[in-house]
Structures are given as C-alpha cells and as structure tokens.
Design a protein around this motif. Structure first.
Motif, PDB file in Angstrom:
ATOM      1  N   GLN A   1      27.197  31.073  29.428  1.00 56.59           N
ATOM      2  CA  GLN A   1      28.484  31.579  28.967  1.00 56.59           C
ATOM      3  C   GLN A   1      29.607  30.708  29.525  1.00 56.59           C
ATOM      4  OE1 GLN A   1      29.338  34.496  27.144  1.00 56.59           O
ATOM      5  NE2 GLN A   1      27.203  34.949  26.684  1.00 56.59           N
ATOM      6  N   TRP A   2      30.603  30.461  28.692  1.00 52.03           N
ATOM      7  CA  TRP A   2      31.822  29.810  29.154  1.00 52.03           C
ATOM      8  C   TRP A   2      32.665  30.876  29.821  1.00 52.03           C
ATOM      9  CZ3 TRP A   2      36.407  27.466  25.996  1.00 52.03           C
ATOM     10  CH2 TRP A   2      36.970  26.405  26.713  1.00 52.03           C
ATOM     11  N   GLN A   3      33.050  30.657  31.077  1.00 57.60           N
ATOM     12  CA  GLN A   3      33.740  31.677  31.847  1.00 57.60           C
ATOM     13  C   GLN A   3      35.059  31.144  32.410  1.00 57.60           C
ATOM     14  OE1 GLN A   3      31.044  33.193  34.831  1.00 57.60           O
ATOM     15  NE2 GLN A   3      29.665  34.082  33.324  1.00 57.60           N
ATOM     16  N   ARG A   4      35.944  32.084  32.701  1.00 56.50           N
ATOM     17  CA  ARG A   4      37.264  31.759  33.263  1.00 56.50           C
ATOM     18  C   ARG A   4      37.484  32.594  34.510  1.00 56.50           C
ATOM     19  NH1 ARG A   4      42.436  33.999  33.099  1.00 56.50           N
ATOM     20  NH2 ARG A   4      44.177  32.507  33.073  1.00 56.50           N
ATOM     21  N   TRP A   5      37.995  31.940  35.558  1.00 54.06           N
ATOM     22  CA  TRP A   5      38.319  32.616  36.812  1.00 54.06           C
ATOM     23  C   TRP A   5      39.798  32.415  37.109  1.00 54.06           C
ATOM     24  CZ3 TRP A   5      40.372  30.901  41.464  1.00 54.06           C
ATOM     25  CH2 TRP A   5      40.257  31.767  42.566  1.00 54.06           C
ATOM     26  N   GLN A   6      40.442  33.460  37.633  1.00 51.72           N
ATOM     27  CA  GLN A   6      41.854  33.371  38.005  1.00 51.72           C
ATOM     28  C   GLN A   6      42.063  33.992  39.365  1.00 51.72           C
ATOM     29  OE1 GLN A   6      45.077  34.088  35.084  1.00 51.72           O
ATOM     30  NE2 GLN A   6      45.895  35.600  36.520  1.00 51.72           N
ATOM     31  N   SER A   7      42.856  33.317  40.184  1.00 51.44           N
ATOM     32  CA  SER A   7      43.152  33.800  41.534  1.00 51.44           C
ATOM     33  C   SER A   7      44.215  34.897  41.491  1.00 51.44           C
ATOM     34  CB  SER A   7      43.662  32.638  42.389  1.00 51.44           C
ATOM     35  OG  SER A   7      44.983  32.270  41.963  1.00 51.44           O
ATOM     36  N   PRO A   8      44.384  35.608  42.595  1.00 46.76           N
ATOM     37  CA  PRO A   8      45.563  36.481  42.712  1.00 46.76           C
ATOM     38  C   PRO A   8      46.829  35.624  42.749  1.00 46.76           C
ATOM     39  CG  PRO A   8      43.864  37.081  44.314  1.00 46.76           C
ATOM     40  CD  PRO A   8      43.461  35.757  43.731  1.00 46.76           C
ATOM     41  N   ALA A   9      47.982  36.263  42.665  1.00 47.93           N
ATOM     42  CA  ALA A   9      49.254  35.540  42.697  1.00 47.93           C
ATOM     43  C   ALA A   9      49.414  34.787  44.018  1.00 47.93           C
ATOM     44  CB  ALA A   9      50.408  36.506  42.505  1.00 47.93           C
ATOM     45  N   ILE A  10      49.966  33.584  43.918  1.00 53.36           N
ATOM     46  CA  ILE A  10      50.125  32.689  45.070  1.00 53.36           C
ATOM     47  C   ILE A  10      51.615  32.437  45.304  1.00 53.36           C
ATOM     48  CG2 ILE A  10      49.697  30.350  45.924  1.00 53.36           C
ATOM     49  CD1 ILE A  10      47.227  30.363  44.049  1.00 53.36           C
ATOM     50  N   VAL A  11      52.029  32.494  46.583  1.00 54.26           N
ATOM     51  CA  VAL A  11      53.431  32.223  46.903  1.00 54.26           C
ATOM     52  C   VAL A  11      53.583  31.183  48.006  1.00 54.26           C
ATOM     53  CG1 VAL A  11      54.258  34.468  46.109  1.00 54.26           C
ATOM     54  CG2 VAL A  11      53.487  34.189  48.485  1.00 54.26           C
TER      55      VAL A  11
END
Length: 213
Positions: free
Chosen positions: A113-123
């Motif tokens: 499967q082609w998958q996407r990961w995203q981090s929490p918001a970064i400051v």
C-alpha cells in the motif's frame, strides 16, 4: 346413441418437458441476473478506486504545493523509497509546520500500500528534527511513535524525477536544499486490482518560472 368423450389433460411426458423448459428459463434468467450483478459490482469497485486515486493524488499535490523552504530546515528529501517534506499549515492560521512522509509498505493482509505519514504540529527546530527523524524511521519500518499514518491505494512500485534547469533527472538518492521546479510521479498500479497499469503525474512548483507543460 351416446358418445363417450375422453377428459382433457397433459401426459407425463408433456409435464416433464414443460418442467425442463421452465428450469432452463430459470437458469438462463439467473445467469443473466448474476452477470448484471457482477458487472454492477465491478463498475462500483472501479468507481470507488478512481475516487480514492483522485483523492490521493489531490493530497499529493496539496503537500507539494505547501512545501516550504526555511533556514536550516530541509524542504524535501527523496532517498529512492521514502519522500520526506516540510510543509506549512493548510490554512496558514497558525505558525506551525508539519513533516510529511510518503512510502510503500506491506499491510497486515500482505498487500503493498502507498501510505502517508504526518507529524504533529511543529513550532521549534528541535521538534522539526525529531519529526524529520521519525518520518525517516517510519518510511523504513512502517511503524513509529507519534504522528498519524494512513493507507491510501494499492501500489506495486513508485519512482520520482526532478525537473531542474530545463531537464528531467532521476531523483534516486537525491537530497534537495531547494524545492525542484517540477516533480514527476510514476506509479505502477498492481495487476488484478480495479485499476492497473502505469500512471504518470507531473507537478510544477507554483512559483516556478517554467511553463506548466
């Protein structure tokens, strides 16, 4: 003189012939209905697959459009199997960034499967570095603490090419400190699925000075 008449009716052979004909008609009708049902199911599956693919490619373009170049932060990196990028918030209402990764992984059923990961918001830069490292680990292992991952579409393989200086070059093991003028995505959809074959999609950087062709 009274004449005796025989009572009307069907013989056993006539009844058997009639039953056989009715059974044949029922079988033909069932096959017709079954064929229509299968065709409808295939059409529905293909329609769902097309919609999912369109949504996935829309997210792909959105991520690339939102990629940012900031001091000491890498905007994009492709190592031949995992794409990592730094992108801004979608609505620009918060001074936050996100690290996003795209990779090919095998799910619990054994399908790729082609998958996407995203981090929490970064400051902060420290948070960015941690998210960047986690994105790399997720791309290689498929599991990492923090962030959210989503399976998108079945996929056999994928490749990228960069457009810079008027030419396309293969982006294998490439690390860019700037966002390329264009990125070519080549997807190999697996055989046996609702959608199969090779799909090519070109993205052009919104601020690029090259013609969008």
């Amino acid at each position: 003189m009274r004449t005796r008449t025989s009572a009307g009716g069907f013989t056993l052979i006539e009844l058997l012939v009639a039953i056989a004909a009715m059974a044949l008609l029922a079988l033909m009708s069932w096959r017709g209905i079954d064929g229509m049902t299968r065709a409808q199911a295939q059409t529905q599956a293909r329609g769902d697959a097309v919609l999912t693919l369109q949504t996935t490619l829309s997210q792909w373009s959105t991520d690339l459009d939102a990629t940012v170049t900031l001091t000491q932060l890498r905007p994009i990196e492709w190592n031949g199997s995992v794409l990592r990028l730094t992108r801004r918030n979608a609505d620009n209402t918060l001074p936050a960034l996100y690290v996003v990764a795209w990779a090919l992984h095998t799910d619990a059923a054994g399908a790729t499967q082609w998958q996407r990961w995203q981090s929490p918001a970064i400051v902060t830069r420290a948070e960015w570095q941690q998210a960047w490292d986690r994105a790399g680990a997720w791309g290689q292992e498929g599991v990492v603490a923090g962030g959210s991952a989503l399976s998108l579409i079945p996929l056999a393989s994928w490749q990228l090419a960069y457009f810079q200086g008027g030419v396309w070059t293969e982006a294998v093991s490439s690390e860019a400190n700037t966002i390329p003028e264009g990125i070519r995505l080549v997807l190999q959809l697996p055989p046996g699925a609702s959608l199969t074959g090779t799909l090519t999609r070109d993205w052009v950087r919104p601020t690029a000075a090259t013609p969008k062709t």
